[in-house]
Scaffold this active site. Sequence first.
Site, PDB file in Angstrom:
ATOM      1  N   PRO A  41      -3.920  30.410-110.363  1.00 38.85           N
ATOM      2  CA  PRO A  41      -2.652  30.823-110.006  1.00 38.85           C
ATOM      3  C   PRO A  41      -2.575  31.601-108.695  1.00 38.85           C
ATOM      4  O   PRO A  41      -1.815  31.606-107.627  1.00 38.85           O
ATOM      5  CB  PRO A  41      -2.101  31.429-111.142  1.00 38.85           C
ATOM      6  CG  PRO A  41      -2.990  30.792-112.221  1.00 38.85           C
ATOM      7  CD  PRO A  41      -4.038  30.615-111.727  1.00 38.85           C
ATOM      8  N   HIS A 253       9.662  -0.347 -93.497  1.00 39.72           N
ATOM      9  CA  HIS A 253      10.090  -1.067 -94.594  1.00 39.72           C
ATOM     10  C   HIS A 253      11.614  -0.943 -94.914  1.00 39.72           C
ATOM     11  O   HIS A 253      12.330  -1.831 -95.509  1.00 39.72           O
ATOM     12  CB  HIS A 253       9.450  -0.764 -95.778  1.00 39.72           C
ATOM     13  CG  HIS A 253       8.142  -1.250 -96.086  1.00 39.72           C
ATOM     14  ND1 HIS A 253       6.897  -0.910 -95.400  1.00 39.72           N
ATOM     15  CD2 HIS A 253       7.665  -2.346 -97.136  1.00 39.72           C
ATOM     16  CE1 HIS A 253       6.050  -1.402 -95.784  1.00 39.72           C
ATOM     17  NE2 HIS A 253       6.277  -2.438 -96.706  1.00 39.72           N
ATOM     18  N   GLU A 278      -8.298  21.073-101.180  1.00 38.57           N
ATOM     19  CA  GLU A 278      -9.370  21.393-100.348  1.00 38.57           C
ATOM     20  C   GLU A 278      -8.923  22.489 -99.231  1.00 38.57           C
ATOM     21  O   GLU A 278      -9.654  22.245 -98.176  1.00 38.57           O
ATOM     22  CB  GLU A 278     -10.243  20.284-100.133  1.00 38.57           C
ATOM     23  CG  GLU A 278     -10.537  19.263-100.987  1.00 38.57           C
ATOM     24  CD  GLU A 278     -11.458  19.878-102.109  1.00 38.57           C
ATOM     25  OE1 GLU A 278     -12.203  20.442-101.596  1.00 38.57           O
ATOM     26  OE2 GLU A 278     -11.496  19.799-103.377  1.00 38.57           O
TER      27      GLU A 278
END
Length: 295
Positions: A41, A253, A278
């Site tokens: 955390p 779209h 990462e």
Amino acid sequence: IWATNFHAMKPLVDWGNEEQKKRLLPKLAEGALASLVITEPSAGSDATGMKTSFTPDGDSIIVNGSKTFITNGAHADLLLVFGKWSEIADSKLSISVLIMEKGTSGLKVVREEDKMGLRASSTATLAFDNCRVPRANLLCNPGDGLKILLASLNKSRPSVAAHALGIARGAFEDAVNYINERKQSGRKIAEFQGIQFMLADMAGELVLTESWLWQVARMVDEGATDFGVESSVLKMRASDVAMRITTDAVQLHGGYGYIKDFRAERLMRDAKITQIWEGTNQIHRQLIGRSFLRR
């Protein structure tokens, strides 16, 4: 899931002793699930801020602390856990790493996260309450965790880039297929010049970033050890490209990109995490920029 299995146990392959390899690696061959357990955390992109403690106790190590955003964490059979050795005062030099096995007393799954994207992959918060782990499961020596951590991240970041580019390519192909079928004003959407300009930009970013992925992969295959900046450039660029291409795919779209009948909306949600884990892209920009400072 495959990438997490690989990156969680590659340090065992690279750094483990023969006894550890013979005892633990066959479990993976038999189908065991693995988990890379770093984030806390209060320690995200700056993993050195972790607070999980490893306290030696005879032939055991007592683990206390908590971890969050742990892929496979709720279901893993083997967990590669990073923490700090209690008898080493220096915050960075105390980082150590061990393998914890499923069923260890005191290991608790606090919750599985309800995420924006990557919803088929389990992400968990874990707690360690006086977990007793055999000292034989310690990789290398106390304090060797930082070099193992950095080596692991240098190889996992190209993997995140490949993940991001797979999402981007899927979104690009979906968009191209859709605008070649959908018509407006009697013409295929793909026939409009403004749309063609969008496609050109998307294709250019995709193929150029993919070429850098192969270049970094070649460095890894050839045994390079110093490619941290190259990995950061790749991870940062690929994830930014994935977010832009998936956003444009939703746009191409039209209204259908915003509903779940089409894959575009899911790919856009899935792309976002690649800019965050990462090491956030802000951290990677800092790492890249810092590399140009003359010492």
